[in-house]
Scaffold this motif. Structure first.
Motif, mmCIF file in Angstrom:
data_model
loop_
_atom_site.group_PDB
_atom_site.id
_atom_site.type_symbol
_atom_site.label_atom_id
_atom_site.label_comp_id
_atom_site.label_asym_id
_atom_site.label_seq_id
_atom_site.Cartn_x
_atom_site.Cartn_y
_atom_site.Cartn_z
ATOM 1 N N GLU A 387 0.481 64.304 34.314
ATOM 2 C CA GLU A 387 -0.185 63.026 34.033
ATOM 3 C C GLU A 387 0.508 62.286 32.886
ATOM 4 O OE1 GLU A 387 -4.645 61.328 32.870
ATOM 5 O OE2 GLU A 387 -4.261 63.489 33.043
ATOM 6 N N ILE A 388 0.840 63.013 31.802
ATOM 7 C CA ILE A 388 1.480 62.359 30.653
ATOM 8 C C ILE A 388 2.875 61.878 31.027
ATOM 9 C CG2 ILE A 388 2.292 62.710 28.290
ATOM 10 C CD1 ILE A 388 0.018 64.645 27.891
ATOM 11 N N ASN A 389 3.631 62.664 31.799
ATOM 12 C CA ASN A 389 4.972 62.245 32.209
ATOM 13 C C ASN A 389 4.930 60.985 33.061
ATOM 14 O OD1 ASN A 389 6.405 64.224 30.864
ATOM 15 N ND2 ASN A 389 6.393 65.647 32.593
ATOM 16 N N ALA A 390 3.895 60.889 33.916
ATOM 17 C CA ALA A 390 3.764 59.670 34.718
ATOM 18 C C ALA A 390 3.515 58.456 33.823
ATOM 19 C CB ALA A 390 2.640 59.842 35.735
ATOM 20 N N LYS A 391 2.693 58.625 32.794
ATOM 21 C CA LYS A 391 2.446 57.512 31.868
ATOM 22 C C LYS A 391 3.697 57.189 31.065
ATOM 23 C CE LYS A 391 -2.525 58.355 31.337
ATOM 24 N NZ LYS A 391 -2.922 57.057 31.922
ATOM 25 N N ILE A 392 4.476 58.221 30.700
ATOM 26 C CA ILE A 392 5.734 57.966 29.979
ATOM 27 C C ILE A 392 6.681 57.163 30.839
ATOM 28 C CG2 ILE A 392 7.787 59.092 29.026
ATOM 29 C CD1 ILE A 392 6.003 61.353 28.084
ATOM 30 N N ASP A 393 6.771 57.502 32.139
ATOM 31 C CA ASP A 393 7.645 56.749 33.040
ATOM 32 C C ASP A 393 7.202 55.291 33.137
ATOM 33 O OD1 ASP A 393 9.121 59.019 33.496
ATOM 34 O OD2 ASP A 393 8.037 59.581 35.326
ATOM 35 N N ARG A 394 5.889 55.059 33.193
ATOM 36 C CA ARG A 394 5.424 53.662 33.245
ATOM 37 C C ARG A 394 5.727 52.932 31.929
ATOM 38 N NH1 ARG A 394 1.148 56.180 36.145
ATOM 39 N NH2 ARG A 394 -0.160 56.331 34.289
ATOM 40 N N TRP A 395 5.601 53.663 30.827
ATOM 41 C CA TRP A 395 5.909 53.044 29.531
ATOM 42 C C TRP A 395 7.389 52.693 29.430
ATOM 43 C CZ3 TRP A 395 7.968 56.067 25.049
ATOM 44 C CH2 TRP A 395 8.158 55.253 23.938
ATOM 45 N N LEU A 396 8.245 53.600 29.852
ATOM 46 C CA LEU A 396 9.694 53.333 29.818
ATOM 47 C C LEU A 396 10.056 52.165 30.737
ATOM 48 C CD1 LEU A 396 11.111 56.968 29.814
ATOM 49 C CD2 LEU A 396 10.924 55.399 27.893
ATOM 50 N N ALA A 397 9.380 52.104 31.896
ATOM 51 C CA ALA A 397 9.640 50.980 32.800
ATOM 52 C C ALA A 397 9.208 49.666 32.146
ATOM 53 C CB ALA A 397 8.910 51.200 34.118
ATOM 54 N N ALA A 398 8.099 49.692 31.413
ATOM 55 C CA ALA A 398 7.659 48.481 30.712
ATOM 56 C C ALA A 398 8.653 48.092 29.626
ATOM 57 C CB ALA A 398 6.277 48.717 30.119
#
Length: 592
Positions: A387-398
């Protein structure tokens, strides 16, 4: 005298005949000239001879009567005996209720058919007794194990003194009881034979030889050879079944051990399916119980030998392939760690493992098992970090979109009509919305990470760096960037104010010159000094990718997410002017 031997009618007729003969005889005597003395003597002789004839006939009639009476008595005794033997309820048997009213011959004629009928009934009853007794003795002989002793009914000893229906029913009840015992024994023998057949088939043994050792009748029962149902046969079959079950248990354990070793070698050596397909049916017994194996020859010695040979072959190949397996598993571990951005254990590096294998100090299987354990730990870690890695990926994409938006805002030709310009405009709009969510996204990510650390009682590392530190550095860098932007905007306002005061003092307001992105004016006659773009805060926002690029030397292909300089301020195209007009000589106004 004549009347004493017969009726008056017969006597009168005889007397008349005698008188006529006597007259003729007297006439002859007169003609002859016999004397009276001779005549009297011859008449006495004639009377004597007649008496002898009468006496002989009387004796004969007496003998006939005696014989008839004896025959009648014999018949009556025989009839009474037959009736008693057949179980007639009437013990006092009488042929004729009033015998004096009938002659002896009539009595004999009346009792003879009855005796013949009783004899026929007796013969039929004897046959019934003999048949039942024959079956009883045959079944008894089969149960005792001495078959074919009774050949026919002629050899049977039937008690003819008691042929009653009660006795026959007793024999029939005994026969039914023995038939039931025989049926139960036959069923039990069939169950044993079927079980022997199933066991011998599963182990690839000779079924005919096994049952033939118990009794030949079990192999080919038929008209000449009946199935032996003796206790000896049942005990022999039971012992055969127990021996086969023991043998099946031993073979099942041997095959199970060999199949288990084969499966372990397959997993250890990563054997391709093409090599395993021939043994898949054999190894499937690991999921079955001993009693569930009914396939023909599934537990044969050939199958066990085949699996054992394959195990020996793979065992010999195992040593040469372990280094490849260690390298492959190490690569799998590194790939998993790379995907979830954690650092693998440096002690399990490929060069160290190869050195240990070559030195022979450590068993390669232990190294492989250690790597397998690390892979399982890494997979578990990946599951908890998902779950945290998925949020990190969205943050990096942002962050990527934020950097692209800043580059897009610096483009002087972004509003020019051209191919793909409308796509960039839409992307810019989406990027502005996504960038506006970055603070909330960072706070949420920080909260999730801290909750994970509290639950796991350890730091959440991202490429070897605590991710909370990365987020804190990013927030500080973003705050410095916002402050730099604010100073740049204040500086621009001051510049515009000074320029307006200077123009009011001169009385004219020159039109601002347009600058190109490279610092040159639009007319190409002057050089405009760009606003400062860097400060002490650094030239980029610190993201997990920038951390991994600086600190993680293991993954050399990590991407770097860079953003615009902290001190860079996007200025609209028409508002861009040179700082030299404020702090130095004023450039020429463009010709109108």
């Amino acid at each position: 005298m004549i009347e004493a031997f017969g009726s008056s009618h017969i006597g009168a007729r005889s007397c008349n005949a005698g008188n006529g003969v006597l007259k003729e005889l007297q006439q002859l005597w007169r003609e002859i000239g016999e004397t009276e003395a001779d005549k009297d003597r011859m008449l006495v002789e004639i009377e004597q001879e007649c008496l002898e004839i009468y006496k002989r006939k009387f004796d004969e009639a007496t003998n006939v009567r005696t014989r008839l009476q004896h025959s009648i008595a014999t018949k009556e005794a025989e009839a009474a005996k037959l009736v008693a033997s057949l179980g007639d309820a009437n013990g006092n048997f009488q042929v004729l209720p009033h015998k004096k009213a009938y002659s002896l011959r009539a009595q004999l004629d009346s009792i003879t058919p009855l005796v013949e009928e009783l004899n026929l009934k007796k013969e039929e009853r004897v046959k019934q007794f003999a048949d039942v007794k024959l079956q009883i003795e045959r079944i008894a002989d089969e149960i005792s194990g001495y078959g074919h002793v009774v050949g026919s009914m002629n050899s049977l000893n039937v008690d003819e003194d008691d042929l009653s229906l009660r006795k026959l029913r007793e024999y029939q009840c005994n026969l039914h009881a023995l038939q039931k015992v025989k049926s139960e024994r036959l069923q039990k023998i069939m169950d044993y034979v079927n079980e022997v057949h199933a066991l011998s088939s599963a182990m690839g043994l000779d079924f005919v030889r096994i049952v033939d050792d118990v009794h030949p009748s079990l192999r080919q029962p038929g008209m000449e050879i009946t199935t032996n149902i003796s206790d000896t046969t049942l005990e022999g079959l039971d012992q055969a079944v127990q021996r086969l079950k023991t043998e099946r248990k031993n073979r099942f354990q041997q095959l199970k051990d060999a199949a288990s070793s084969l499966s372990e070698l397959w997993t250890l050596m990563d054997v391709p399916r093409e090599e395993k397909i021939h043994f898949l049916k054999i190894t499937s017994i690991l999921n079955l119980s001993e009693s569930e194996i009914v396939q023909p020859a599934a537990l044969s010695e050939g199958v066990i030998e085949q699996v054992s040979t394959e195990v020996e072959r793979l065992t010999k190949l195992k040593a040469s392939r372990l280094r490849e397996l260690v390298t492959k598993k190490r690569s799998e571990l590194e790939e998993i760690c790379h995907e979830i951005h954690i650092l693998p254990d440096p002690s399990s590096a490929a060069d160290k493992h190869n050195a240990l294998i070559e030195s022979g100090l450590v068993d390669p299987c232990e190294i492989l098992a250690n790597i397998e354990a690390q892979i399982q730990v890494a997979k578990h870690e990946a599951s908890s970090r998902k779950e945290i890695n998925a949020k990190i990926d969205r943050w990096l994409a942002a962050c990527e979109e934020e950097k692209w938006l800043e580059d897009y805002n610096q483009d002087q030709n972004r509003y020019n009509a051209g191919r793909g310009s409308h796509i960039n405009l839409k992307r810019a709009e989406r990027a502005r919305i996504l960038t506006s969510k970055l603070p909330a996204m960072i706070d949420n990510l920080m909260m999730k990470t801290l909750a994970w650390e509290a639950d796991k009682q350890k730091h959440f590392l991202y490429d070897g760096v605590r991710f909370v530190s990365i987020l804190e550095d990013y927030k500080r860098a973003r705050q410095l960037k916002e402050e730099e932007k604010k100073r740049a905007r204040d500086q621009k306002k001051l510049h515009d104010l000074l320029l307006a005061e200077k123009e009011s003092m001169r009385g004219s307001k020159p039109s601002p010159r347009r600058l190109k992105p490279n610092g040159y004016s639009s007319c190409g006659t002057g050089f405009a000094t760009p606003s400062p773009r860097r400060n002490s805060a650094g030239s980029e926002l610190l993201t997990p990718r920038s951390y991994s690029g600086r600190q993680n030397g293991h993954f050399k292909q990590m991407r770097r997410l860079s953003t615009a300089p902290l001190n860079f301020v996007p200025v609209a195209k028409e508002d861009t002017i040179s700082f030299s007009s404020v702090y130095g000589s004023e450039p020429e106004s463009p010709s109108l």
